[in-house]
Design an enzyme around this catalytic site. Sequence first.
Site, PDB file in Angstrom:
ATOM      1  N   ILE A 154       0.541  -1.037  -0.392  1.00  0.00           N
ATOM      2  CA  ILE A 154       0.216   0.092  -0.176  1.00  0.00           C
ATOM      3  C   ILE A 154       1.276   1.197  -0.094  1.00  0.00           C
ATOM      4  O   ILE A 154       0.349   1.882  -0.837  1.00  0.00           O
ATOM      5  CB  ILE A 154      -0.351  -0.063   0.871  1.00  0.00           C
ATOM      6  N   ARG A 233      -3.659   1.334  11.594  1.00  0.00           N
ATOM      7  CA  ARG A 233      -4.962   0.662  12.331  1.00  0.00           C
ATOM      8  C   ARG A 233      -4.574   1.795  13.597  1.00  0.00           C
ATOM      9  O   ARG A 233      -3.972   2.394  13.385  1.00  0.00           O
ATOM     10  CB  ARG A 233      -3.485  -0.197  12.790  1.00  0.00           C
ATOM     11  N   ASP A 257      -8.981   6.716   8.719  1.00  0.00           N
ATOM     12  CA  ASP A 257      -9.836   5.876   8.304  1.00  0.00           C
ATOM     13  C   ASP A 257     -10.018   4.124   8.998  1.00  0.00           C
ATOM     14  O   ASP A 257     -10.700   3.711   9.245  1.00  0.00           O
ATOM     15  CB  ASP A 257      -9.359   4.381   7.081  1.00  0.00           C
ATOM     16  N   GLU A 262     -11.713   1.783  18.297  1.00  0.00           N
ATOM     17  CA  GLU A 262     -12.705   1.355  16.683  1.00  0.00           C
ATOM     18  C   GLU A 262     -13.594  -0.009  16.866  1.00  0.00           C
ATOM     19  O   GLU A 262     -14.864   0.144  16.486  1.00  0.00           O
ATOM     20  CB  GLU A 262     -12.049   1.539  15.011  1.00  0.00           C
ATOM     21  N   HIS A 294     -13.327   2.835   8.623  1.00  0.00           N
ATOM     22  CA  HIS A 294     -12.453   1.395   8.872  1.00  0.00           C
ATOM     23  C   HIS A 294     -13.088   0.587   6.702  1.00  0.00           C
ATOM     24  O   HIS A 294     -13.189  -0.233   6.284  1.00  0.00           O
ATOM     25  CB  HIS A 294     -12.646   0.685   9.558  1.00  0.00           C
ATOM     26  N   GLN A 295     -13.487   1.891   6.208  1.00  0.00           N
ATOM     27  CA  GLN A 295     -13.827   1.592   5.149  1.00  0.00           C
ATOM     28  C   GLN A 295     -12.865   1.673   3.445  1.00  0.00           C
ATOM     29  O   GLN A 295     -12.904   1.456   2.378  1.00  0.00           O
ATOM     30  CB  GLN A 295     -15.123   2.361   3.911  1.00  0.00           C
TER      31      GLN A 295
HETATM   32  P1  NAI Z   1       2.663  -4.996   3.238  1.00  0.00           P
HETATM   33  O1  NAI Z   1       3.033  -6.206   4.767  1.00  0.00           O
HETATM   34  O2  NAI Z   1       2.956  -4.991   2.188  1.00  0.00           O
HETATM   35  O3  NAI Z   1       3.661  -3.637   4.481  1.00  0.00           O
HETATM   36  C1  NAI Z   1       3.888  -2.873   5.426  1.00  0.00           C
HETATM   37  C2  NAI Z   1       5.306  -2.495   5.063  1.00  0.00           C
HETATM   38  O4  NAI Z   1       5.444  -1.934   6.613  1.00  0.00           O
HETATM   39  C3  NAI Z   1       6.077  -3.927   4.717  1.00  0.00           C
HETATM   40  O5  NAI Z   1       7.142  -2.511   4.212  1.00  0.00           O
HETATM   41  C4  NAI Z   1       7.728  -3.622   6.318  1.00  0.00           C
HETATM   42  O6  NAI Z   1       8.713  -4.006   6.357  1.00  0.00           O
HETATM   43  C5  NAI Z   1       6.854  -1.762   6.466  1.00  0.00           C
HETATM   44  N1  NAI Z   1       6.877  -1.818   8.665  1.00  0.00           N
HETATM   45  C6  NAI Z   1       7.127  -2.985   9.087  1.00  0.00           C
HETATM   46  N2  NAI Z   1       7.445  -2.685  10.646  1.00  0.00           N
HETATM   47  C7  NAI Z   1       7.852  -1.219  10.547  1.00  0.00           C
HETATM   48  C8  NAI Z   1       7.845  -0.149  11.490  1.00  0.00           C
HETATM   49  N3  NAI Z   1       7.916  -0.536  12.337  1.00  0.00           N
HETATM   50  N4  NAI Z   1       7.678   1.274  11.030  1.00  0.00           N
HETATM   51  C9  NAI Z   1       7.768   1.800   9.523  1.00  0.00           C
HETATM   52  N5  NAI Z   1       7.691  -0.054   8.621  1.00  0.00           N
HETATM   53  C10 NAI Z   1       7.574  -0.986   9.036  1.00  0.00           C
HETATM   54  O7  NAI Z   1       1.432  -4.570   4.051  1.00  0.00           O
HETATM   55  P2  NAI Z   1      -0.046  -3.469   3.430  1.00  0.00           P
HETATM   56  O8  NAI Z   1      -0.391  -4.634   2.868  1.00  0.00           O
HETATM   57  O9  NAI Z   1       0.976  -2.890   2.892  1.00  0.00           O
HETATM   58  O10 NAI Z   1      -0.740  -2.863   4.788  1.00  0.00           O
HETATM   59  C11 NAI Z   1      -0.329  -2.353   4.906  1.00  0.00           C
HETATM   60  C12 NAI Z   1      -1.145  -2.202   6.870  1.00  0.00           C
HETATM   61  O11 NAI Z   1      -2.058  -1.548   5.810  1.00  0.00           O
HETATM   62  C13 NAI Z   1      -1.780  -3.695   7.373  1.00  0.00           C
HETATM   63  O12 NAI Z   1      -1.267  -3.879   8.143  1.00  0.00           O
HETATM   64  C14 NAI Z   1      -2.788  -2.680   8.125  1.00  0.00           C
HETATM   65  O13 NAI Z   1      -2.552  -3.042   8.864  1.00  0.00           O
HETATM   66  C15 NAI Z   1      -3.207  -1.385   6.786  1.00  0.00           C
HETATM   67  N6  NAI Z   1      -4.593  -2.246   5.909  1.00  0.00           N
HETATM   68  C16 NAI Z   1      -5.828  -0.984   6.383  1.00  0.00           C
HETATM   69  C17 NAI Z   1      -6.481  -1.760   5.550  1.00  0.00           C
HETATM   70  C18 NAI Z   1      -8.015  -0.795   6.316  1.00  0.00           C
HETATM   71  O14 NAI Z   1      -9.273  -0.682   5.884  1.00  0.00           O
HETATM   72  N7  NAI Z   1      -8.095   0.783   6.452  1.00  0.00           N
HETATM   73  C19 NAI Z   1      -6.875  -2.396   4.531  1.00  0.00           C
HETATM   74  C20 NAI Z   1      -5.679  -3.192   4.360  1.00  0.00           C
HETATM   75  C21 NAI Z   1      -4.502  -3.297   5.634  1.00  0.00           C
END
Ligand code: NAI
Length: 330
Positions: A154, A233, A257, A262, A294-295
């Site tokens: 993302i 989150r 979001d 929540e 959370h959408q």
């Molecule tokens: P991803 O696993 O592809 O990327 C997460 C990145 O964060 C990784 O590159 C990781 O190395 C990095 N990371 C780990 N610890 C860290 C730290 N201390 N400081 C900075 N970066 C750090 O995950 P993706 O798919 O990009 O999703 C990211 C987050 O988005 C998820 O963990 C989830 O909490 C949230 N999310 C929210 C949604 C929503 O509807 N609002 C839906 C899907 C995900």
Amino acid sequence: MKIVAYSSKPYDKQALCRTLEADWQPLYIEVPLDLNTVAYAQGAPVVSAFVNDRLDAEVLQILAKGGTQLIALRCAGFNNVDLAAAQKLGIKVVRVPAYSPYAVAEHTIALMLGLNRKLYRAYNRVREGNFSLNGMLGFDMYGKTVGIIGAGRIGQLVGKMLKAFGCRVLIYDPYTCEACNELGIEQVELEEIWQACDIISLHCPLTPETTHLINAETIAKMKKGVMLINTGRGALMDASALIEGLKNKQIGYLGMDVYENEGALFFEDHSCEIIQDDQFERLLTFHNVLITGHQAYFTQEALSHIAETTAQNIHAFIAGKTLENEVKAE
Ligand code: NAI
């Protein structure tokens, strides 16, 4: 085989029906999984859960006693699961690692633009016949410095989209991001993110290390009037520090979001109730705060991918195959 799907709203059910019901007749429970609802899972080897379902040691113990062997999360984040407890109890946990990074990245940009150009205020004003532009002044995204925390799927997409606006994009991640270099995104330390950015957007997972990453101390290091966006989150941000930052104008815009507490609010209609969360209600009083429930993930494509991957995860488990999307305690 009994499958219980918690927090399954009509839209989830519709998507899951298409993938699961060829083989099974899941029991759809609209309410979240917690101590009051865990009994529905008695005798179910597979329990499917979502972001705000409670999967701590206490609930997991009851699930294990009732015969549950697999938790099939319908989300990417797994911060709501006590993975160590699950492992001890012999319960495997699978997730949907990526269902649509585009959905979340696009919503992130929507929050930025909505806040910047005050679209939520314009909508109400124009409907009331008020065409005054006082208080509606925005800024060009072009040329602004945006900081992204978390260079995953993302975070990278958000960076790519912002590059198209002509922004300078800085990114922080504990790991090197090769793809970022190709996108012209500069990988920097956190300190530089706090100090150099006009907009900061959170895309890292919630871990003990990232809990309340945005707090009084880090907010104080930011540029005055910074825009903060959180589609990661809720607990990545300390809500009381946000309120203070908004009151003293250190924070100029806040888009969220997700919210730390929540679970008691989101995904349900509370419009006829008195909301008891004073912090949340205080946040809503600021004219420069835009909150969605959370959408960010909520697109047709994402729901289909979630349902497909969940079915694949369950099939793999039943067939005794390697669980590609398993998450384990570190
Ligand atoms: P991803 O696993 O592809 O990327 C997460 C990145 O964060 C990784 O590159 C990781 O190395 C990095 N990371 C780990 N610890 C860290 C730290 N201390 N400081 C900075 N970066 C750090 O995950 P993706 O798919 O990009 O999703 C990211 C987050 O988005 C998820 O963990 C989830 O909490 C949230 N999310 C929210 C949604 C929503 O509807 N609002 C839906 C899907 C995900």
